[in-house]
Design a protein around this motif. Structure first.
Motif, PDB file in Angstrom:
ATOM      1  N   GLU A  40       0.843  -1.205   0.000  1.00 31.03           N
ATOM      2  CA  GLU A  40       0.000   0.000   0.000  1.00 31.03           C
ATOM      3  C   GLU A  40       0.873   1.248   0.000  1.00 31.03           C
ATOM      4  O   GLU A  40       1.786   1.366   0.831  1.00 31.03           O
ATOM      5  CB  GLU A  40      -0.839  -0.031   1.290  1.00 31.03           C
ATOM      6  CG  GLU A  40      -2.116   0.748   1.225  1.00 31.03           C
ATOM      7  CD  GLU A  40      -2.780   0.741   2.606  1.00 31.03           C
ATOM      8  OE1 GLU A  40      -3.248   1.810   3.011  1.00 31.03           O
ATOM      9  OE2 GLU A  40      -2.776  -0.308   3.276  1.00 31.03           O
ATOM     10  N   ASN A  41       0.592   2.150  -0.911  1.00 30.57           N
ATOM     11  CA  ASN A  41       1.350   3.406  -0.969  1.00 30.57           C
ATOM     12  C   ASN A  41       0.751   4.389   0.025  1.00 30.57           C
ATOM     13  O   ASN A  41      -0.366   4.890  -0.160  1.00 30.57           O
ATOM     14  CB  ASN A  41       1.287   3.976  -2.386  1.00 30.57           C
ATOM     15  CG  ASN A  41       2.134   5.231  -2.539  1.00 30.57           C
ATOM     16  OD1 ASN A  41       2.587   5.815  -1.557  1.00 30.57           O
ATOM     17  ND2 ASN A  41       2.349   5.641  -3.781  1.00 30.57           N
ATOM     18  N   LEU A  42       1.508   4.695   1.071  1.00 32.32           N
ATOM     19  CA  LEU A  42       0.976   5.526   2.158  1.00 32.32           C
ATOM     20  C   LEU A  42       0.955   7.014   1.818  1.00 32.32           C
ATOM     21  O   LEU A  42       0.434   7.813   2.584  1.00 32.32           O
ATOM     22  CB  LEU A  42       1.786   5.281   3.433  1.00 32.32           C
ATOM     23  CG  LEU A  42       1.698   3.857   3.978  1.00 32.32           C
ATOM     24  CD1 LEU A  42       2.737   3.625   5.073  1.00 32.32           C
ATOM     25  CD2 LEU A  42       0.299   3.575   4.515  1.00 32.32           C
ATOM     26  N   PHE A  43       1.523   7.395   0.688  1.00 32.11           N
ATOM     27  CA  PHE A  43       1.452   8.798   0.268  1.00 32.11           C
ATOM     28  C   PHE A  43       0.117   9.104  -0.426  1.00 32.11           C
ATOM     29  O   PHE A  43      -0.244  10.257  -0.614  1.00 32.11           O
ATOM     30  CB  PHE A  43       2.607   9.143  -0.680  1.00 32.11           C
ATOM     31  CG  PHE A  43       3.861   9.597   0.020  1.00 32.11           C
ATOM     32  CD1 PHE A  43       3.983   9.514   1.403  1.00 32.11           C
ATOM     33  CD2 PHE A  43       4.928  10.126  -0.699  1.00 32.11           C
ATOM     34  CE1 PHE A  43       5.132   9.941   2.064  1.00 32.11           C
ATOM     35  CE2 PHE A  43       6.086  10.560  -0.052  1.00 32.11           C
ATOM     36  CZ  PHE A  43       6.189  10.463   1.317  1.00 32.11           C
ATOM     37  N   TYR A  44      -0.575   8.057  -0.818  1.00 31.18           N
ATOM     38  CA  TYR A  44      -1.834   8.234  -1.544  1.00 31.18           C
ATOM     39  C   TYR A  44      -2.973   8.399  -0.532  1.00 31.18           C
ATOM     40  O   TYR A  44      -3.041   7.659   0.445  1.00 31.18           O
ATOM     41  CB  TYR A  44      -2.077   6.994  -2.405  1.00 31.18           C
ATOM     42  CG  TYR A  44      -3.377   6.959  -3.155  1.00 31.18           C
ATOM     43  CD1 TYR A  44      -3.593   7.801  -4.244  1.00 31.18           C
ATOM     44  CD2 TYR A  44      -4.382   6.073  -2.784  1.00 31.18           C
ATOM     45  CE1 TYR A  44      -4.783   7.755  -4.944  1.00 31.18           C
ATOM     46  CE2 TYR A  44      -5.579   6.024  -3.481  1.00 31.18           C
ATOM     47  CZ  TYR A  44      -5.778   6.875  -4.566  1.00 31.18           C
ATOM     48  OH  TYR A  44      -6.947   6.826  -5.254  1.00 31.18           O
TER      49      TYR A  44
ATOM     50  N   MET B 130      -5.449  15.945   0.955  1.00 29.32           N
ATOM     51  CA  MET B 130      -5.423  17.140   0.091  1.00 29.32           C
ATOM     52  C   MET B 130      -5.403  16.698  -1.371  1.00 29.32           C
ATOM     53  O   MET B 130      -4.668  15.778  -1.738  1.00 29.32           O
ATOM     54  CB  MET B 130      -4.200  18.010   0.356  1.00 29.32           C
ATOM     55  CG  MET B 130      -4.300  19.344  -0.382  1.00 29.32           C
ATOM     56  SD  MET B 130      -2.810  20.370  -0.279  1.00 29.32           S
ATOM     57  CE  MET B 130      -2.895  20.970   1.378  1.00 29.32           C
ATOM     58  N   SER B 131      -6.208  17.370  -2.184  1.00 29.47           N
ATOM     59  CA  SER B 131      -6.234  17.036  -3.610  1.00 29.47           C
ATOM     60  C   SER B 131      -5.603  18.158  -4.417  1.00 29.47           C
ATOM     61  O   SER B 131      -5.594  19.317  -3.990  1.00 29.47           O
ATOM     62  CB  SER B 131      -7.674  16.883  -4.102  1.00 29.47           C
ATOM     63  OG  SER B 131      -8.263  15.807  -3.438  1.00 29.47           O
ATOM     64  N   SER B 132      -5.127  17.810  -5.588  1.00 33.60           N
ATOM     65  CA  SER B 132      -4.640  18.835  -6.508  1.00 33.60           C
ATOM     66  C   SER B 132      -5.837  19.657  -6.981  1.00 33.60           C
ATOM     67  O   SER B 132      -6.976  19.182  -6.916  1.00 33.60           O
ATOM     68  CB  SER B 132      -3.948  18.167  -7.701  1.00 33.60           C
ATOM     69  OG  SER B 132      -4.823  17.223  -8.290  1.00 33.60           O
TER      70      SER B 132
ATOM     71  N   LEU C 211      -3.278  13.347  -1.806  1.00 31.95           N
ATOM     72  CA  LEU C 211      -2.181  13.033  -0.885  1.00 31.95           C
ATOM     73  C   LEU C 211      -2.725  12.721   0.503  1.00 31.95           C
ATOM     74  O   LEU C 211      -3.699  13.343   0.959  1.00 31.95           O
ATOM     75  CB  LEU C 211      -1.222  14.220  -0.765  1.00 31.95           C
ATOM     76  CG  LEU C 211      -0.388  14.576  -1.992  1.00 31.95           C
ATOM     77  CD1 LEU C 211       0.455  15.814  -1.694  1.00 31.95           C
ATOM     78  CD2 LEU C 211       0.500  13.417  -2.423  1.00 31.95           C
ATOM     79  N   SER C 212      -2.084  11.794   1.187  1.00 29.36           N
ATOM     80  CA  SER C 212      -2.464  11.465   2.564  1.00 29.36           C
ATOM     81  C   SER C 212      -1.884  12.509   3.520  1.00 29.36           C
ATOM     82  O   SER C 212      -0.989  13.281   3.150  1.00 29.36           O
ATOM     83  CB  SER C 212      -1.880  10.098   2.927  1.00 29.36           C
ATOM     84  OG  SER C 212      -0.464  10.178   2.872  1.00 29.36           O
TER      85      SER C 212
ATOM     86  N   LEU D  15      -0.015  11.732   5.880  1.00 26.70           N
ATOM     87  CA  LEU D  15       1.375  11.301   6.051  1.00 26.70           C
ATOM     88  C   LEU D  15       2.284  11.952   4.999  1.00 26.70           C
ATOM     89  O   LEU D  15       3.367  12.452   5.311  1.00 26.70           O
ATOM     90  CB  LEU D  15       1.455   9.770   5.924  1.00 26.70           C
ATOM     91  CG  LEU D  15       2.774   9.178   6.355  1.00 26.70           C
ATOM     92  CD1 LEU D  15       2.761   8.839   7.840  1.00 26.70           C
ATOM     93  CD2 LEU D  15       3.095   7.933   5.543  1.00 26.70           C
ATOM     94  N   ALA D  16       1.809  11.945   3.752  1.00 21.95           N
ATOM     95  CA  ALA D  16       2.590  12.576   2.678  1.00 21.95           C
ATOM     96  C   ALA D  16       2.754  14.067   2.970  1.00 21.95           C
ATOM     97  O   ALA D  16       3.846  14.636   2.788  1.00 21.95           O
ATOM     98  CB  ALA D  16       1.898  12.376   1.331  1.00 21.95           C
ATOM     99  N   LEU D  17       1.675  14.697   3.444  1.00 19.28           N
ATOM    100  CA  LEU D  17       1.747  16.141   3.732  1.00 19.28           C
ATOM    101  C   LEU D  17       2.758  16.425   4.840  1.00 19.28           C
ATOM    102  O   LEU D  17       3.520  17.390   4.776  1.00 19.28           O
ATOM    103  CB  LEU D  17       0.358  16.675   4.123  1.00 19.28           C
ATOM    104  CG  LEU D  17      -0.674  16.674   2.988  1.00 19.28           C
ATOM    105  CD1 LEU D  17      -2.051  17.098   3.514  1.00 19.28           C
ATOM    106  CD2 LEU D  17      -0.246  17.615   1.855  1.00 19.28           C
ATOM    107  N   SER D  18       2.758  15.559   5.861  1.00 19.79           N
ATOM    108  CA  SER D  18       3.722  15.763   6.948  1.00 19.79           C
ATOM    109  C   SER D  18       5.150  15.550   6.450  1.00 19.79           C
ATOM    110  O   SER D  18       6.074  16.265   6.850  1.00 19.79           O
ATOM    111  CB  SER D  18       3.441  14.803   8.113  1.00 19.79           C
ATOM    112  OG  SER D  18       2.218  15.144   8.709  1.00 19.79           O
ATOM    113  N   PHE D  19       5.329  14.564   5.594  1.00 16.16           N
ATOM    114  CA  PHE D  19       6.661  14.308   5.027  1.00 16.16           C
ATOM    115  C   PHE D  19       7.117  15.537   4.222  1.00 16.16           C
ATOM    116  O   PHE D  19       8.238  16.026   4.375  1.00 16.16           O
ATOM    117  CB  PHE D  19       6.616  13.058   4.137  1.00 16.16           C
ATOM    118  CG  PHE D  19       7.967  12.538   3.735  1.00 16.16           C
ATOM    119  CD1 PHE D  19       8.583  11.524   4.449  1.00 16.16           C
ATOM    120  CD2 PHE D  19       8.632  13.064   2.630  1.00 16.16           C
ATOM    121  CE1 PHE D  19       9.841  11.038   4.086  1.00 16.16           C
ATOM    122  CE2 PHE D  19       9.888  12.590   2.251  1.00 16.16           C
ATOM    123  CZ  PHE D  19      10.491  11.572   2.982  1.00 16.16           C
ATOM    124  N   ILE D  20       6.199  16.027   3.387  1.00 17.46           N
ATOM    125  CA  ILE D  20       6.510  17.220   2.583  1.00 17.46           C
ATOM    126  C   ILE D  20       6.865  18.387   3.507  1.00 17.46           C
ATOM    127  O   ILE D  20       7.841  19.117   3.285  1.00 17.46           O
ATOM    128  CB  ILE D  20       5.305  17.597   1.678  1.00 17.46           C
ATOM    129  CG1 ILE D  20       5.153  16.559   0.561  1.00 17.46           C
ATOM    130  CG2 ILE D  20       5.446  19.003   1.110  1.00 17.46           C
ATOM    131  CD1 ILE D  20       3.882  16.699  -0.267  1.00 17.46           C
TER     132      ILE D  20
END
Ligand code: GLU
Ligand code: MG
Length: 460
Positions: free
Chosen positions: A261-265, A269-271, A278-279, A281-286
């Motif tokens: 499972e891709n945890l960034f998906y 937030m959407s484009s 984006l999840s 988790l992805a936002l926090s990573f960014i």
């Protein structure tokens, strides 16, 4: 190179059957150059346990081979380069050689503080503790040409993505792709880039250590085959004012430990067009990467020449911006593919070039992304325009956390020194040496013409 294939006697026998006589033991120095020593194949087996000796001063040499003794590393002191068997690779472009990437250990077997692999391994273990599998890929650009009368002439003047440029480089690219395949490296995409003679090869994402090893093998392959075909190649961030720079963009995503499972998906937030999601988790990573971006440049754009590339309107990024499908943003969220929206979700760091040590650069980016996750950060607003257009608008800049990236290697090193988190992650001994080595390059090149390239072209 095959992760599952670690039957050492079997590997060496296979190499012997393929005519291999020599094994190159490699480490990547502070500037990302591969250095090492070569053993005969017949005496290589015990070396996989005992390693090969290397003077500690190797990690205190800058790209001009000037040893920086004020690092405390010099003529005295030795480490062992200990091979990682799963990286053993028969080199299809060499006469009769294989290579193996090594970690660096103290004589008593402890990891050496300056070992870039050990640093990356620590960050990967940190991710694993949180239940993440990391996928990464570097995407290097280079300029292919011929040397004539002491001058470098690009191999083509074709248009970006053009068939004309594909034809001009066909013989070379085909040889590279075949050689990569023979090394277990799969091509993801190839295309001619914007500049004269500029081409880009990207390879499939892999777990971090493998992604770095494969990136270095890709560079080795490109260089070796260029030489074999009487061509010349440069990965220099910026060869001249009139040409586009060469990036080595870094793609990243976090997955569940089983890789399913891709945890960034996700849908945090959407484009703007609603196509990309984006999840949190992805936002926090960014957010973590965004917060440390200026300091990260000291590791991702780590040469004097890097800062000729890192300018507005170069599609290389010049500001601390992130955004969906924005090629002027330092952190770009690339568009996803229909039919594989989840698996293709990832982020791309654009302020990266091929003067990196890939282990240090990726380890540092990972550390910062994980820091964002630990601290549950949220990023500022995504940027949907060229950030250079926003620079004058104070409120918009504040909303998007927009600041210029460092304008020189010296500025980037100052940012690094001020980033206590990153300094601590790298470890005092490694980062101290790194900063001294890089500062010495700034000093050595201060009187060079603006690109610090022509004098030192053989280093790129
Ligand atoms: N050549 C550009 C750079 O230096 C990147 C162009 C692109 O692939 O978007 O980063
Ligand atoms: Mg490109």
């Amino acid at each position: 190179m095959n992760e599952a294939d670690t039957d050492l006697p079997g590997l060496l026998q296979k190499a012997a059957d393929n005519g291999v006589e020599l094994v190159r033991f490699f480490i990547a120095d502070a500037c990302g150059n591969l250095r090492g020593k070569v053993s005969s194949l017949s005496s290589a087996l015990p070396r996989f346990e005992s390693g090969i000796g290397l003077v500690k001063g190797t990690m205190a040499m800058n790209m001009l081979d000037q040893l920086q003794t004020d690092t405390g590393l010099g003529a005295v002191g030795e480490v062992r380069m200990v091979p990682e068997p799963e990286t053993f690779t028969i080199l299809p472009y060499a006469e009769a050689s294989a290579s193996v990437f090594c970690r660096m250990e103290e004589l008593d077997g402890r990891p050496w503080s300056h070992c870039p692999r050990a640093f990356l391994r620590r960050q990967v273990e940190e991710a694993e503790k949180l239940g993440f599998r990391v996928l990464a890929a570097y995407e290097p650009e280079f300029i292919l040409g011929r040397e004539s009368d002491g001058e470098f002439r690009p191999i083509d003047r074709g248009l970006c993505f053009s068939s004309e440029s594909m034809h001009a480089a066909d013989h070379f690219i085909t040889a590279v792709v075949k050689a990569l395949k023979a090394q277990g490296i799969e091509l993801e995409q190839y295309y001619p880039e914007l500049g004269a003679g500029q081409h880009e090869l990207s390879i499939s994402p892999a777990q971090p250590m493998l992604a770095c090893d494969q990136y270095l093998l890709l560079k080795e392959t490109v260089r070796a085959l260029a030489q074999a075909q009487g061509l010349s190649v440069t990965f220099a961030p910026k060869r001249s004012a009139s040409e586009p720079g060469n990036g080595a963009h870094l793609h990243l995503s976090l997955w569940t430990a089983d890789g399913k499972e891709n945890l960034f998906y996700g849908d945090a937030m959407s484009s703007p067009d609603g196509d990309m999601g984006l999840s949190q988790l992805a936002l926090s990573f960014i957010a973590g990467v965004h917060q440390h971006l200026k300091a990260l440049c000291a590791l991702t754009c780590p040469s004097v020449n890097s800062y000729q590339r890192l300018k507005p309107s170069h599609w290389s990024s010049a500001f601390t911006a992130w955004g969906f499908e924005n090629r002027e943003a330092a952190i770009r969220v690339p568009s996803v593919y229909r039919g594989r929206r989840e698996s293709s979700t990832n982020i791309e760091l654009k302020c990266v070039d091929s003067t990196i040590n890939p282990y240090l650069a990726l380890g540092a980016v990972l550390a910062c992304g994980l820091d964002g996750i630990h601290r549950k950060l949220s990023p500022p607003a995504p940027v949907a325009v060229d950030p250079a257009e926003m620079e004058a608008d104070f409120d918009l800049c504040a909303l998007s956390g927009l600041e210029p990236l460092p304008r020189s290697l010296n500025d980037a090193l100052t940012e690094l020194e001020a980033d206590l988190f990153l300094m601590k992650s790298l470890g005092a001994e490694l980062v101290n040496t790194y900063i001294i080595v890089k500062t010495s390059e700034v000093a050595a090149m201060q009187d060079d013409p603006p690109f610090a390239y022509s004098q030192h072209r053989q280093r790129y």
